[in-house]
Design a protein around this motif. Structure first.
Motif, PDB file in Angstrom:
ATOM      1  N   TYR A 226       0.844  -1.199   0.000  1.00  0.00           N
ATOM      2  CA  TYR A 226       0.000   0.000   0.000  1.00  0.00           C
ATOM      3  C   TYR A 226       0.876   1.246   0.000  1.00  0.00           C
ATOM      4  CZ  TYR A 226      -3.677  -3.263   0.933  1.00  0.00           C
ATOM      5  OH  TYR A 226      -4.536  -4.322   0.802  1.00  0.00           O
ATOM      6  N   SER A 227       0.482   2.221  -0.773  1.00  0.00           N
ATOM      7  CA  SER A 227       1.227   3.469  -0.815  1.00  0.00           C
ATOM      8  C   SER A 227       0.993   4.262   0.458  1.00  0.00           C
ATOM      9  CB  SER A 227       0.795   4.298  -2.023  1.00  0.00           C
ATOM     10  OG  SER A 227       1.293   3.700  -3.196  1.00  0.00           O
ATOM     11  N   VAL A 228       1.982   5.058   0.825  1.00  0.00           N
ATOM     12  CA  VAL A 228       1.891   5.895   2.016  1.00  0.00           C
ATOM     13  C   VAL A 228       1.495   7.305   1.581  1.00  0.00           C
ATOM     14  CG1 VAL A 228       3.155   6.758   4.031  1.00  0.00           C
ATOM     15  CG2 VAL A 228       3.723   4.515   3.070  1.00  0.00           C
TER      16      VAL A 228
ATOM     17  N   VAL B  12       6.968  18.712 -12.516  1.00  0.00           N
ATOM     18  CA  VAL B  12       6.454  17.393 -12.127  1.00  0.00           C
ATOM     19  C   VAL B  12       5.000  17.276 -12.564  1.00  0.00           C
ATOM     20  CG1 VAL B  12       5.920  15.856 -10.195  1.00  0.00           C
ATOM     21  CG2 VAL B  12       8.012  17.237 -10.145  1.00  0.00           C
ATOM     22  N   GLN B  13       4.726  16.250 -13.351  1.00  0.00           N
ATOM     23  CA  GLN B  13       3.363  15.937 -13.761  1.00  0.00           C
ATOM     24  C   GLN B  13       2.930  14.657 -13.070  1.00  0.00           C
ATOM     25  OE1 GLN B  13       1.008  17.501 -16.001  1.00  0.00           O
ATOM     26  NE2 GLN B  13      -0.230  16.041 -14.868  1.00  0.00           N
ATOM     27  N   LEU B  14       1.828  14.717 -12.328  1.00  0.00           N
ATOM     28  CA  LEU B  14       1.276  13.541 -11.672  1.00  0.00           C
ATOM     29  C   LEU B  14       0.033  13.097 -12.438  1.00  0.00           C
ATOM     30  CD1 LEU B  14       1.404  15.043  -8.040  1.00  0.00           C
ATOM     31  CD2 LEU B  14       3.198  13.710  -9.185  1.00  0.00           C
ATOM     32  N   VAL B  15      -0.111  11.791 -12.663  1.00  0.00           N
ATOM     33  CA  VAL B  15      -1.308  11.267 -13.337  1.00  0.00           C
ATOM     34  C   VAL B  15      -1.849  10.120 -12.488  1.00  0.00           C
ATOM     35  CG1 VAL B  15      -2.297  10.321 -15.450  1.00  0.00           C
ATOM     36  CG2 VAL B  15      -0.294  11.829 -15.589  1.00  0.00           C
ATOM     37  N   ALA B  16      -3.073  10.295 -11.963  1.00  0.00           N
ATOM     38  CA  ALA B  16      -3.632   9.314 -11.033  1.00  0.00           C
ATOM     39  C   ALA B  16      -4.908   8.698 -11.567  1.00  0.00           C
ATOM     40  CB  ALA B  16      -3.934   9.993  -9.697  1.00  0.00           C
ATOM     41  N   GLY B  17      -5.057   7.407 -11.343  1.00  0.00           N
ATOM     42  CA  GLY B  17      -6.324   6.729 -11.596  1.00  0.00           C
ATOM     43  C   GLY B  17      -6.849   6.180 -10.276  1.00  0.00           C
ATOM     44  N   GLY B  18      -8.021   6.668  -9.823  1.00  0.00           N
ATOM     45  CA  GLY B  18      -8.652   6.149  -8.605  1.00  0.00           C
ATOM     46  C   GLY B  18      -7.768   6.277  -7.381  1.00  0.00           C
ATOM     47  N   SER B  19      -7.612   5.164  -6.636  1.00  0.00           N
ATOM     48  CA  SER B  19      -6.815   5.202  -5.403  1.00  0.00           C
ATOM     49  C   SER B  19      -5.325   5.348  -5.703  1.00  0.00           C
ATOM     50  CB  SER B  19      -7.067   3.952  -4.557  1.00  0.00           C
ATOM     51  OG  SER B  19      -6.637   2.795  -5.231  1.00  0.00           O
ATOM     52  N   GLY B  20      -4.950   5.310  -6.974  1.00  0.00           N
ATOM     53  CA  GLY B  20      -3.561   5.551  -7.362  1.00  0.00           C
ATOM     54  C   GLY B  20      -3.081   6.946  -7.018  1.00  0.00           C
ATOM     55  N   VAL B  21      -3.996   7.782  -6.564  1.00  0.00           N
ATOM     56  CA  VAL B  21      -3.600   9.144  -6.191  1.00  0.00           C
ATOM     57  C   VAL B  21      -2.849   9.176  -4.856  1.00  0.00           C
ATOM     58  CG1 VAL B  21      -5.610   9.876  -4.822  1.00  0.00           C
ATOM     59  CG2 VAL B  21      -4.447  11.528  -6.315  1.00  0.00           C
ATOM     60  N   VAL B  22      -2.928   8.105  -4.071  1.00  0.00           N
ATOM     61  CA  VAL B  22      -2.362   8.140  -2.711  1.00  0.00           C
ATOM     62  C   VAL B  22      -0.881   8.555  -2.686  1.00  0.00           C
ATOM     63  CG1 VAL B  22      -1.902   6.822  -0.601  1.00  0.00           C
ATOM     64  CG2 VAL B  22      -4.100   6.577  -1.759  1.00  0.00           C
ATOM     65  N   PRO B  23       0.021   7.870  -3.428  1.00  0.00           N
ATOM     66  CA  PRO B  23       1.427   8.304  -3.390  1.00  0.00           C
ATOM     67  C   PRO B  23       1.615   9.663  -4.060  1.00  0.00           C
ATOM     68  CG  PRO B  23       1.144   6.628  -5.079  1.00  0.00           C
ATOM     69  CD  PRO B  23      -0.156   6.699  -4.305  1.00  0.00           C
ATOM     70  N   LEU B  24       0.738   9.983  -5.016  1.00  0.00           N
ATOM     71  CA  LEU B  24       0.857  11.253  -5.734  1.00  0.00           C
ATOM     72  C   LEU B  24       0.397  12.411  -4.851  1.00  0.00           C
ATOM     73  CD1 LEU B  24      -0.340  10.082  -9.261  1.00  0.00           C
ATOM     74  CD2 LEU B  24       1.936  10.000  -8.222  1.00  0.00           C
ATOM     75  N   TYR B  25      -0.573  12.150  -3.960  1.00  0.00           N
ATOM     76  CA  TYR B  25      -0.950  13.165  -2.978  1.00  0.00           C
ATOM     77  C   TYR B  25       0.235  13.440  -2.044  1.00  0.00           C
ATOM     78  CZ  TYR B  25      -2.463  15.271   1.271  1.00  0.00           C
ATOM     79  OH  TYR B  25      -2.504  16.087   2.366  1.00  0.00           O
TER      80      TYR B  25
END
Lengths: 250, 86
Positions: free
Chosen positions: A59-61, A123-136
């Motif tokens: 799980y991402s932190v 820095v460009q962040l691209v998130a799908g669904g819960s994939g935003v966790v590490p990007l947040y």
């Protein structure tokens, strides 16, 4: 057989469990032995059944820095082995086993948070669904330490499915983040675009152009990341500047 | 469940004491060089298999049981680690 001790294993106590989306919960953990972590890191959660059967998942932190409070946001995967337990069963006071911090590949700033690394690179962040966790985690860290242009393209099914929505909105309000939403099933009232999946054209319109040479962090379900990474290459982004993290939805 | 090489970080850290997700490895199947995090990884209750994203050759296998973990490296002909300073 002798071996060095596994210094990376920790016992965490759940301090708080609160709803994040209709299918996910945010878990705040107290981990007294946690050495701190870079933004974008993950950890492994290990659960042991009464019969000794063990299962481990990554799980991402969502948090970063030296703190021993570790924040996760976990989406319940239907038929999953671990996530339904973390979402539906775990409550404040429970203890779980963690291994981490892990995953130097996906950290920002790159290179284990090396202070000499160039934080001025866009820095460009691209998130799908819960994939935003590490990007947040990366966006929050970036807002703290400063750096070049920062932009997040975030694909979610509906507005209610967005993780860290108030926190992300606050970063936008503070002028630290440019955030572009893509709604795939339902949009907020009066939204300018119909709901629909990310396309190459939509990605191009909502991300930093390849000519600015951004580092791109993309995290989401495997098919989402495969599609986005392919389009980024077609749009002229260099493969070594596209960092990906995929997870299984099923 | 299909994930990627990022999910191997914990297993490899436990076994070798190194975070290898950012390390480049050479596939014994196609001789392609890629960062380990980009490998295609399938996690099942039987074990974990990592394949080359380019040619699907099996790079790494992990099986855990009886308090032990077996890490197979059948398809990695080389892996990059930081230089050891003496």
């Amino acid at each position: 057989m002798t071996r060095r001790p596994s210094v990376g294993w920790h016992v965490a106590t759940v301090v708080e469990s609160s709803p994040e989306t209709p299918s996910a919960r945010r878990l705040v953990l107290d981990v007294p032995t946690w050495p701190g972590n870079g933004a974008g890191a993950h950890l492994d959660v290990r659960l042991t059944a009464p019969d000794g059967y063990q299962a481990t998942r990554s799980y991402s932190v969502a948090s970063s820095g030296p703190a021993t409070r570790v924040v996760l946001a976990v989406d319940a995967v239907p038929d999953g082995e671990i996530s339904p337990f973390l979402v539906n069963e775990v409550r404040a006071g429970d203890q779980i086993e963690l291994h981490g911090p892990l995953g130097r590949y996906f950290l920002w700033p790159p290179g284990d948070g090396d202070p000499d690394s160039d934080t001025g690179v866009p820095v460009q962040l691209v998130a799908g669904g819960s994939g935003v966790v590490p990007l947040y985690a990366i966006a929050a860290r970036h807002a703290e330490v400063g750096g070049g242009e920062l932009r997040l393209a975030y694909s979610v099914r509906t507005p209610a499915d967005a993780f860290f929505a108030p926190e992300l909105t606050a970063l936008v309000g503070a002028g630290r983040l440019r955030l572009d939403w893509v709604y795939t099933r339902a949009t907020p009232a009066g939204w300018s675009r119909d709901a629909g999946r990310v396309t190459r054209a939509l990605l191009q319109e909502n991300t930093i152009p390849a000519t600015h040479r951004p580092t791109v962090y993309c995290c989401g379900p495997t098919p989402f990341v495969e599609a986005v990474a392919g389009w980024l290459l077609e749009l002229g982004h260099a493969p070594e500047r596209i960092l990906t993290e995929r997870f299984g939805g099923s | 469940m299909q994930v990627d090489g990022n999910a191997l970080a914990g297993i490899l850290e436990d076994g070798f004491g190194l975070d290898l997700t950012g390390s480049r490895g050479r596939c014994a199947g196609c001789s392609g060089i890629a960062v380990l995090a980009t490998a295609v990884v399938v996690v099942t209750p039987m074990g974990t298999v990592a394949r080359c994203a380019a040619c699907e050759h099996v790079l790494i296998t992990v099986v855990t049981g009886g308090g032990r973990t077996w890490i197979g490296l059948p398809g990695l002909s080389a892996i990059e680690v930081s230089a050891i300073e003496v």
